[in-house]
Design a protein around this motif. Structure first.
Motif, PDB file in Angstrom:
ATOM      1  N   VAL A 212      30.411 -34.938   1.069  1.00  0.00           N
ATOM      2  CA  VAL A 212      29.190 -34.047   1.416  1.00  0.00           C
ATOM      3  C   VAL A 212      27.907 -34.431   2.085  1.00  0.00           C
ATOM      4  N   PHE A 213      27.656 -35.617   1.423  1.00  0.00           N
ATOM      5  CA  PHE A 213      26.261 -36.486   1.693  1.00  0.00           C
ATOM      6  C   PHE A 213      26.441 -37.847   2.280  1.00  0.00           C
ATOM      7  N   ALA A 214      25.542 -38.495   2.629  1.00  0.00           N
ATOM      8  CA  ALA A 214      25.664 -39.784   3.323  1.00  0.00           C
ATOM      9  C   ALA A 214      24.449 -40.365   3.049  1.00  0.00           C
ATOM     10  N   GLY A 215      24.380 -41.800   3.052  1.00  0.00           N
ATOM     11  CA  GLY A 215      23.074 -42.661   3.140  1.00  0.00           C
ATOM     12  C   GLY A 215      23.340 -43.702   3.910  1.00  0.00           C
ATOM     13  N   LEU A 216      22.105 -44.739   3.875  1.00  0.00           N
ATOM     14  CA  LEU A 216      22.433 -46.045   4.559  1.00  0.00           C
ATOM     15  C   LEU A 216      21.972 -47.063   3.619  1.00  0.00           C
ATOM     16  N   VAL A 217      22.814 -48.240   3.671  1.00  0.00           N
ATOM     17  CA  VAL A 217      22.444 -49.218   2.861  1.00  0.00           C
ATOM     18  C   VAL A 217      21.148 -49.784   3.467  1.00  0.00           C
ATOM     19  N   GLY A 218      20.058 -49.863   2.379  1.00  0.00           N
ATOM     20  CA  GLY A 218      18.770 -50.230   2.877  1.00  0.00           C
ATOM     21  C   GLY A 218      17.740 -49.103   2.881  1.00  0.00           C
TER      22      GLY A 218
END
Length: 473
Positions: A212-218
């Motif tokens: 459902v969700f995503a992010g980015l390393v950093g």
């Protein structure tokens, strides 16, 4: 030399508009004018206990294609991550309750799964909705009023409010059903049961295995930073600290005037994208589209603060799940908490290197500013106190903390918002060479803002291709 374009606003919407423009036509002379000290708007990082971490938005909806698609375009696909498979909770009636399964913005497909959050009588009240018949509604109304009339006040107060507030930092009984929860609006206009609508959504979710969700390393803030780097590499000029004071019509296009009053700087351009919040957009449009400006002026905003705590790892109690939401009826200072180290593996690893566990709390809802007037150290103390109470264990004193205040952070889609946006777009359509985009219109999330920026750029490109370019400044 190609046409000249000014993009007013360097948040994710404005940067995306500039990216779409320069990719489609590398000859364009584009200037991004941003009033802030750095681009990115509400996507920002700060260093807390030696870890660079988001202090604005920290995740994005992955089931819409716009954000993930942009991440891939920018060469950041290797940084794309998803939250750890741990659940969230709601802090209500003295304890943390696991988030009920199968809810549609808090409306449960099976109210019994929310028992504990809801009393037996409140569960029975909600369950009775499935046996009733309803007439289709024809006019917009608030989410809270509509849902309460169908399944009871408790579902709104204990479930819908914290979920909707997590998105808009607003109140369910003020936010537009039509503009904020499309599946519930569709059910309402058909006269369908809300429980059945929630059940259909739950079945569809089971069949969709995509995260459902995503992010980015950093951190998510890497996204606008990379955009700015690539835009600059393609010749786009980015001016920070540039407050645009007025936009004027010229015989061949537009003049954008920025800078201090005693020493203004003007850009003569063929096209303008206004990617600002509603209030400055209303001010800039006042002389050109007064009805659109009036509609924009009606879009209010909620202010909030993000309190990030770095706690000594050796003495931090177990953190259940990824965090929790807090219904406003509970009367606590914080409205949500994110256990960043539990939610994101990269945050846990970065914190471990520094011997800390990172978490954060959100403070502030629309119209509630008293808490936000407290000094930073008091907000940190209140966040720590509420977190300790929710967890049933006293959290250690933080080794570092950060309070990021966001004045006018989130637009409030009040009842009638869809009609207001239609009025705005109708007025702007009469201004060839000028487009608007951003969170004030069709969605506050990162994918919606990216889509808004792309759409504005595409419409402007159509205009630019139909007229001869002027000499940009």
């Amino acid at each position: 030399m190609g046409a000249a374009v000014a993009v007013v606003g360097g948040g994710i919407s404005g940067l995306t508009a500039a990216w779409e423009l320069i990719r489609a036509d590398p000859t364009l002379q584009i200037t991004v004018l941003d009033a802030g000290d750095e681009v990115g708007g509400k996507l920002r990082r700060a260093t807390v206990a030696g870890v660079s971490i988001d202090v604005g938005a920290e995740s994005m909806l992955a089931r819409r294609p716009e954000a993930v698609g942009l991440v891939e375009e920018l060469g950041l696909a290797d940084r794309l991550v998803h939250p750890e498979p741990v659940g969230a909770s709601i802090w209500s009636r003295g304890r943390l309750h696991p988030m009920p399964k199968g809810t549609l913005m808090g409306v449960p497909a099976s109210p019994g799964t929310a028992r504990g959050l809801l009393s037996d009588d409140e569960v029975a009240r909600a369950e009775s909705e499935a046996q009733q018949r309803f007439s289709p509604i024809e006019q917009d109304l608030s989410v809270g009023d509509f849902v309460a009339g169908r399944v009871g006040d408790a579902v709104v107060d204990r479930l819908v409010e914290p979920l909707l507030g997590g998105v808009y930092a607003g109140h369910a009984r003020q936010l537009s059903l039509h503009a904020t929860v499309a599946p519930l609006w569709q059910a309402a206009t058909r006269g369908d049961s809300l429980l059945r609508a929630a059940e259909r959504a739950a079945v569809a979710a089971v069949g969709n295995q995509a995260p459902v969700f995503a992010g980015l390393v950093g951190g998510i803030a890497v996204l606008p930073q990379r955009l700015a780097e690539l835009l600059s590499a393609r010749g786009v000029r980015i001016e920070s600290g540039a407050i645009v004071r007025r936009v004027e019509r010229t015989p061949s296009g537009w003049r954008v005037v920025a800078g201090p009053v005693p020493a203004p700087v003007a850009w003569d351009v063929d096209g303008v994208v206004l990617a600002t919040p509603a209030a400055p957009a209303a001010r800039l449009l006042r002389d050109h589209a007064p009805l659109a400006a009036d509609a924009l002026a009606q879009v209010d905003y909620a202010s909030m603060a993000i309190v990030t705590l770095a706690l000594p790892a050796a003495t931090v109690p177990d953190l259940p799940g990824s965090g929790f939401l807090v219904p406003p009826v509970e009367g606590h200072t914080i409205k949500a908490a994110t256990f960043s180290a539990a939610k994101w593996r990269w945050v846990a690893d970065a914190g471990a290197e520094q011997g800390v566990v990172l978490l954060r709390a959100s403070i502030g809802r629309h119209g509630e500013v008293a808490d936000l007037q407290r000094p930073d150290e008091e907000l940190v103390a209140r966040a720590r106190r509420d977190l300790s109470e929710a967890l049933g264990a006293v959290l250690p004193a933080p080794v570092d903390s950060r309070v990021q205040r966001w004045g006018g952070a989130l637009p409030q889609y009040a009842v009638g918002h869809v009609e207001r946006v239609a009025t705005i777009r109708e007025g702007v359509a009469d201004l060839p060479g000028l487009e608007v985009c951003g969170a004030a219109y069709d969605g506050v999330g990162i994918p919606a803002c990216i889509g808004s920026g792309r759409s504005a750029a595409e419409t402007l490109l159509t205009h630019l291709r139909s007229v001869p370019a002027t000499e940009g400044q």
